[in-house]
Scaffold this active site. Structure first.
Site, short mmCIF file in Angstrom:
data_model
loop_
_atom_site.label_atom_id
_atom_site.label_comp_id
_atom_site.label_asym_id
_atom_site.label_seq_id
_atom_site.Cartn_x
_atom_site.Cartn_y
_atom_site.Cartn_z
N LYS A 48 3.93 0.22 3.09
CA LYS A 48 4.60 0.19 4.39
C LYS A 48 5.94 -0.54 4.35
CE LYS A 48 1.67 2.04 7.52
NZ LYS A 48 2.05 3.00 8.56
N SER A 94 -2.65 3.04 -1.71
CA SER A 94 -1.64 2.75 -0.69
C SER A 94 -1.60 1.30 -0.22
CB SER A 94 -1.85 3.67 0.51
OG SER A 94 -3.18 3.56 1.00
#
Length: 403
Positions: A52, A301
């Site tokens: 992110k 991720s």
């Protein structure tokens, strides 16, 4: 609103040197298990332990000087909050994060530790989101959406650029999908570089929001999922349009599959991921025929997982594999009864971890009791042999089944 390979390449230049260019490694063991060539992209090794950062930083660097001085705001209780706070603070941009009041304290502390100002408002994410949008207007702040924003998606797309630069022979990418920002960015980049590459989206079975949109399905959405990072009830409007023309297929993975994948990554690769970070590997493990013989890139991720939750996942996986078991035996309440059972455990070299007696809350006669015995073995076969031996000696034995 649009997203192009040029946007993603520009984002790569913009954020270069300010985020970690994470490793892209081949896993020989996972490749053997999955029946394909598995390459792992370790985005859990970013400073805030998630990809992110890329999108948040790209969006921050595109702000005007006036916007930077006024500051930015977001609604997030997860990785976007930390990524935006960390890079905003580093750039001297004030960052306000609105979280629901129900947000675990550890997430509030993590966000504040990297410089974000946390405002707690509402009982749900929707409440927090609405309040953040009202603060945006009242204070003249710039709202940075966690996924439904081209600048953010462009930053996330740099993950695919790095993957294909490092391993050009990749012919499939497996991408976790929540709101769709990562998949939109990675898919756009990968398709432009390698038009015939396979793009597979993955969602948690409990939160099939983008799956429903793209597949025209009506599966229920909601529940307590391990993959909270992709537990999105309403996917992005912008990302829906992008992904509709990009993904070759979309799969759902259940909770036990993600738990198993998370445990495998820790056991084999010695790396910690959160539930969403394990979704890609879970998809490959559960759909082996789809990936058989292919060169598959999987994005790990994120790695932000609560320690107690991680411990629970690992213990549950040991139970599913037969390494841990709980046996319930019916015994007579008299001296030596348990000792005779212990002798059988000793003969089969099964280690006893805990013993619980129950004399009161049972349907048995007053002279009977149940003994719950938690134990550890090499594998399920060793436990099965012990149970068979106990039953042969006349004991009533039941094994608790893990979920």
């Amino acid at each position: 609103m649009r997203l192009t390979i040029e946007d993603i390449r520009a984002a790569q230049m913009r954020i270069s040197g300010h985020v970690v260019r994470t490793d892209m490694d081949h896993s020989r063991t996972l490749s053997e298990i999955c029946g394909c060539n598995v390459w792992l992209k370790f985005e859990n090794l970013q400073f805030t332990a998630a990809y992110k950062e890329r999108g948040a930083l790209n969006a921050l660097l595109l702000l005007t000087q006036e916007q930077r001085e006024r500051g930015v705001i977001a609604a997030s209780a997860g990785n976007h909050a930390q990524g935006l706070s960390y890079h905003g603070t580093r750039l001297g941009v004030p960052v306000t994060i609105v979280m629901p009041r129900t947000t675990p304290t550890v997430k509030v502390m993590q966000t504040e530790s990297v410089g974000g100002k946390v405002v707690l408002e509402g009982e749900t994410f929707d409440d927090a989101y609405a309040f953040a949008r009202s603060m945006e207007k009242q204070l003249g702040l710039t709202f940075v959406h966690p996924f439904d924003e081209p600048a953010v998606a462009a930053g996330q797309g740099t993950v695919a650029l790095e993957m294909l630069e490092d391993v050009p022979e990749l012919d499939m990418l497996v991408i976790p999908v929540g709101g769709g920002g990562l998949a939109s960015g990675m898919g756009t980049a990968a398709r432009a570089i390698k038009p015939d590459i396979g793009l597979i989206g993955v969602e948690a079975e409990l939160f099939p929001s983008m799956y429903n949109v793209l597949k025209g399905a009506h599966l229920p959405t909601g529940g307590d999922t391990l993959a909270e990072g992709i537990a999105v009830k309403e996917p992005g409007k912008f990302t829906q349009k992008v992904l509709a023309g990009l993904l070759d297929d979309f799969v759902l993975v259940n909770e036990s599959a993600m738990e198993h994948a998370l445990a495998l990554l820790l056991q084999i690769e010695k790396t910690v991921v959160e539930g969403a970070g394990a979704a890609g590997l879970a998809a490959v493990l559960e759909n082996r025929e789809m990936f058989a013989g292919r060169n598959v890139g999987i994005v790990l991720s994120g790695g932000n997982i609560d320690q107690r939750l991680l411990a629970n996942v690992l213990l549950r996986d040991l139970a599913r594999s037969g390494r841990l078991a709980r046996l319930r035996l019916v015994l007579q309440d008299r001296p030596g009864a348990l000792f005779k059972v212990m002798e059988e455990f000793d003969r089969h070299q099964v280690n006893i971890l805990e013993v619980y007696h129950q004399r009161i809350f049972t349907h048995l006669p007053a002279k009977g009791l149940t003994a719950d015995i938690e134990c550890e073995a090499r594998d399920g076969g060793q436990i099965a042999a012990l149970i068979a031996a106990l039953r042969a000696k006349g004991y009533e034995v039941n094994q608790a089944e893990p979920n």
